[in-house]
Scaffold this active site. Structure first.
Site, short mmCIF file in Angstrom:
data_model
loop_
_atom_site.label_atom_id
_atom_site.label_comp_id
_atom_site.label_asym_id
_atom_site.label_seq_id
_atom_site.Cartn_x
_atom_site.Cartn_y
_atom_site.Cartn_z
N ASN A 145 37.85 29.81 36.08
CA ASN A 145 38.92 30.72 35.66
C ASN A 145 40.14 29.87 35.34
OD1 ASN A 145 40.91 32.62 35.40
ND2 ASN A 145 40.88 33.30 37.53
N TRP A 146 40.41 29.73 34.04
CA TRP A 146 41.50 28.84 33.63
C TRP A 146 42.88 29.46 33.85
CZ3 TRP A 146 39.40 27.08 28.13
CH2 TRP A 146 38.19 26.42 28.31
N LYS A 147 42.92 30.73 34.15
CA LYS A 147 44.19 31.45 34.33
C LYS A 147 45.07 31.21 33.09
CE LYS A 147 43.41 31.16 39.24
NZ LYS A 147 43.94 31.05 40.60
N HIS A 185 40.99 40.38 39.90
CA HIS A 185 41.44 39.11 40.49
C HIS A 185 42.69 39.39 41.34
CE1 HIS A 185 43.05 35.09 40.96
NE2 HIS A 185 41.83 34.66 40.73
N GLU A 202 45.39 37.91 41.63
CA GLU A 202 46.66 37.78 40.92
C GLU A 202 46.95 39.04 40.11
OE1 GLU A 202 45.70 34.03 39.12
OE2 GLU A 202 45.73 33.12 41.10
N GLU A 219 37.14 35.97 47.10
CA GLU A 219 38.21 34.98 47.01
C GLU A 219 39.29 35.33 48.03
OE1 GLU A 219 38.37 32.97 42.89
OE2 GLU A 219 39.49 34.82 42.73
N GLY A 261 44.45 28.30 45.28
CA GLY A 261 45.49 27.40 44.82
C GLY A 261 46.26 26.71 45.94
N SER A 264 40.07 27.17 46.15
CA SER A 264 40.14 25.71 46.36
C SER A 264 38.77 25.03 46.39
CB SER A 264 40.96 25.38 47.62
OG SER A 264 42.28 25.88 47.50
N GLY A 309 39.38 27.73 40.12
CA GLY A 309 40.63 27.73 39.36
C GLY A 309 41.01 26.32 38.96
N GLY A 310 41.85 25.69 39.76
CA GLY A 310 42.42 24.37 39.42
C GLY A 310 41.38 23.33 39.01
P1 13P Z 1 41.70 27.71 42.90
O1 13P Z 1 40.33 27.15 42.72
O2 13P Z 1 42.76 27.01 42.11
O3 13P Z 1 42.05 27.88 44.35
O4 13P Z 1 41.67 29.21 42.27
C1 13P Z 1 40.68 30.08 42.67
C2 13P Z 1 40.73 31.28 41.81
O5 13P Z 1 41.64 32.09 41.91
C3 13P Z 1 39.66 31.49 40.82
O6 13P Z 1 39.70 32.76 40.29
#
Ligand code: 13P
Length: 250
Positions: free
Chosen positions: A9-11, A95, A97, A167, A173, A212, A233-234
């Site tokens: 997920n590149w956000k 998600h 967020e 999650e 993050g 993470s 994510g990251g």
């Molecule tokens: P991180 O891997 O950066 O913690 O993000 C997880 C995430 O929210 C994937 O949707």
């Protein structure tokens, strides 16, 4: 047997140059007969570029969100049909967020889940508790509430085409990964809950862990019996970091 799924997920990250380099790197470093399926979620403006690089390859892609409606006066929104038009196979829904920053309620998430199915997409339903909720011992109650809102709206049969991503919000993050035992415990809770409704669907459904995930912790997480991959994510923003997770699977 459930095949491991590694989803990125590149956000709200990326540029045309970055997307081209990343996708070419992923294609070069993975294969159709690998041990895991690969999936990426670029921001909407990069879907045409993603389609041009990934169409006909083994890497799938999807939208990070979708509007509950099929079309209409919804300025700034994107429908499931539009995602499909650009070759998407998946859509993220719920998600944390989206829930926390953009106010999506459990019911909004259920509407989006249904909209994804109606458009012929596989929804990836994200669930998870905040740190406060975990510390209050509410983890299972929160996850059950988030699941029930969708199950009651669309029915358990609709989960045949879905994926669930657990999650924990406190692990996103932050570098604070849930331990494999903590994650497995919630994944087993989710699968048991679905098993009570439909054994076959629960047995086939992939449940991803997110929060993470990186090349160093992926192998141990994915070795848990109810963890079927990751939503990353990251560490999905460079081919090197994402492929380290893909390669960690044995
Ligand atoms: P991180 O891997 O950066 O913690 O993000 C997880 C995430 O929210 C994937 O949707």
């Amino acid at each position: 047997m459930r095949k491991i799924l590694v989803a990125g997920n590149w956000k709200m990250h990326g540029s045309k140059a970055m997307v081209s380099e990343l996708l070419e790197g992923l294609l070069a470093g993975s294969s159709a007969d690998g041990k895991a399926d690969l999936l990426v979620f670029p921001p909407f403006p990069y879907l045409p570029l993603t389609e041009s690089v990934l169409a006909g390859t083994h890497i799938r892609y999807g939208g990070q969100n979708l509007n509950p409606n099929a079309q209409g006066a919804h300025t700034g929104e994107t429908s499931g049909g539009m995602l499909k038009d650009f070759g998407c196979h998946y859509a993220l829904v719920g998600h944390s967020e989206r829930r926390a920053i953009y106010g999506e309620s459990d019911h909004d998430v259920a509407l989006r889940f249904k909209a994804a199915l109606d458009a012929g997409l596989h929804p990836i339903l994200c669930v998870g508790e905040t740190l406060e909720e975990r510390e209050e011992g509410q983890t299972e109650a929160v996850v059950a509430r988030q699941l029930d809102a969708v199950i009651e709206f669309v029915g358990i049969e609709s989960f045949r085409k879905a994926v669930i991503a657990y999650e924990p919000v406190w692990a996103i993050g932050t570098g604070l990964t849930a331990t494999p035992e903590q994650a497995q415990s919630v994944h087993a809770f989710i699968r048991d809950k679905l098993t009570s409704l439909n054994v076959i669907i629960a047995g086939q459904l992939r449940i991803l862990y997110g929060g993470s995930v990186n090349g160093s912790n992926a192998a141990e997480l994915f070795a848990q019996s109810d963890i079927d991959g990751g939503l990353v994510g990251g560490a999905s923003l460079t081919a090197e970091a994402f492929l380290a997770i893909y390669s960690a699977i044995d």
